[in-house]
Design an enzyme around this catalytic site. Structure first.
Site, PDB file in Angstrom:
ATOM      1  N   GLU A  90      38.375  30.883  37.502  1.00  0.00           N
ATOM      2  CA  GLU A  90      37.143  30.495  36.484  1.00  0.00           C
ATOM      3  C   GLU A  90      37.016  31.478  35.435  1.00  0.00           C
ATOM      4  O   GLU A  90      37.290  32.801  35.448  1.00  0.00           O
ATOM      5  CB  GLU A  90      35.957  30.577  37.458  1.00  0.00           C
ATOM      6  N   CYS A 111      39.595  37.877  44.836  1.00  0.00           N
ATOM      7  CA  CYS A 111      39.373  39.501  45.024  1.00  0.00           C
ATOM      8  C   CYS A 111      39.544  39.987  46.371  1.00  0.00           C
ATOM      9  O   CYS A 111      38.944  39.597  47.115  1.00  0.00           O
ATOM     10  CB  CYS A 111      38.171  39.899  44.418  1.00  0.00           C
ATOM     11  N   GLU A 158      39.025  42.660  40.341  1.00  0.00           N
ATOM     12  CA  GLU A 158      38.901  44.041  39.684  1.00  0.00           C
ATOM     13  C   GLU A 158      40.190  44.201  38.699  1.00  0.00           C
ATOM     14  O   GLU A 158      41.227  44.393  38.971  1.00  0.00           O
ATOM     15  CB  GLU A 158      39.053  44.941  40.922  1.00  0.00           C
ATOM     16  N   CYS A 335      26.767  36.632  37.151  1.00  0.00           N
ATOM     17  CA  CYS A 335      27.385  37.890  37.944  1.00  0.00           C
ATOM     18  C   CYS A 335      27.622  37.401  39.108  1.00  0.00           C
ATOM     19  O   CYS A 335      26.327  37.122  39.973  1.00  0.00           O
ATOM     20  CB  CYS A 335      26.536  38.799  37.369  1.00  0.00           C
TER      21      CYS A 335
END
Length: 344
Positions: A90, A111, A158, A335
């Site tokens: 995304e 992740c 990350e 976020c």
């Protein structure tokens, strides 16, 4: 070998292999980045043999990511992209009132670091993105007439855990390609020390954002397991070195979790963490982020009054701090909310 790792290196090599003059590569990149042509067959200025070779190697389109779902709010647009192997990622586009456009892109499929408050981590780690897959997210927006005013590596994954990151930044800052200033790029990290050190040396003007979320080592290790590998105290020393070397501000992200990290004790500990570090300490800036709820985690949204009080404590102690204005939370584009939800 290094030169041909990315598609742009391969394009340059292809021109050479076909024994064409070097200016053909320049024509190709100008067609992509000046004329916004996404279809190789439409770059008529190039010889047919080169166009055919490009299609055979890369497919019909310059960008390899395919949008399969989009969702819009007033100032945000979230896109679900499918990659050539079927994996999905995304990316988010944000548009501000002044016309400024900012894009949040992914560096990994999923992740593997398991931060407890982040929906992306619940998906698990699948693989790193290639430098082309990272930059192709931006190409899609660019080909659709968006202005790439600023870029942040704050999507899925990350960034410093992906060895391809620095090749991607090189593409983005290449004046013959995207041509972005380093200062228009922000890389967010949970505290991967070798990655921070490499950024300091290779791209010192790129903005750096560090995810803190707790000033206490034990609690941070619970919220963010990476803290056991790279303890907060060691990360802060590395950030000090980054500031000393670059003279650039470091942004510290702090997600406000109700009843978890929002106490006066936490605020005072953040002050203690940032004060008396040295003459450069004024270059630390705290970015307080209201928690964005997801069905993947159990944490609660903190009230705006409590966040303002936390911010006030920091400011009274001389710490530079602001509360982030959130966009896209209503479409799970803010976020910590990116998690392939629309592929289910």
């Amino acid at each position: 070998m290094k030169q041909t790792k990315t598609k742009y290196g391969k394009m340059k090599q292809m021109v050479s292999n076909l024994k064409l003059p070097d200016y053909r590569y320049e024509q190709l990149t100008k067609a992509i980045f000046h004329q916004r042509i996404d279809n190789f067959d439409d770059i008529h200025i190039l010889p047919k043999a080169l166009r055919m070779s490009l299609v055979n190697e890369f497919g019909k389109n310059v960008s390899s990511v395919i949008p399969v779902f989009s969702q819009d709010s007033k100032q945000a647009r979230k896109l679900l992209f499918e990659l050539t192997d079927g994996e999905r990622i995304e990316a988010v586009g944000l548009k501000y009132k002044q016309g400024w456009e900012s894009f949040c892109i992914s560096s990994q499929c999923g992740c593997g670091f398991g931060c407890r408050f982040c929906a992306t981590g619940s998906a698990g780690f699948k693989r790193n993105l290639t430098a082309d897959e990272i930059t192709d997210q931006l190409l899609y927006f660019y080909f659709n007439n968006h202005r790439l005013n600023s870029i942040s590596f704050m999507g899925m994954g990350e960034a410093f855990a992906n060895p391809e990151l620095f090749d991607a930044v090189k593409i983005l800052t290449d004046q013959n390609l995207f041509g972005l200033s380093q200062r228009r790029i922000t890389i967010s990290t949970i505290g991967i020390i070798p990655g921070i050190q490499r950024l300091t040396k290779k791209f010192p003007q790129v903005n750096l954002a560090f995810s803190l979320h707790s000033p206490f080592e034990s609690q941070r290790s619970d919220l963010m397991p990476i803290n056991k590998r790279f303890p907060l105290n060691e990360v802060m020393k590395t950030l000090d070195e980054h500031i000393i070397h670059t003279g650039r501000r470091v942004f510290i992200a702090y997600i406000m979790l109700e009843g978890i990290n929002d106490s006066k004790e936490h605020a005072e500990a953040v002050v203690g963490l940032l004060k008396n570090r040295g003459s450069w300490e004024h270059l630390y800036h705290i970015d307080l982020i209201p928690y964005n709820s997801t069905d993947k985690t159990t944490f609660k949204f903190q009230s705006s009054s409590a966040i303002k009080q936390f911010c006030s404590t920091l400011k009274k102690a001389g710490i530079s701090a602001t509360v982030r204005t959130q966009f896209g939370s209503e479409i799970s584009a803010a976020c910590g909310q990116l998690c392939y939800e629309n592929e289910l």
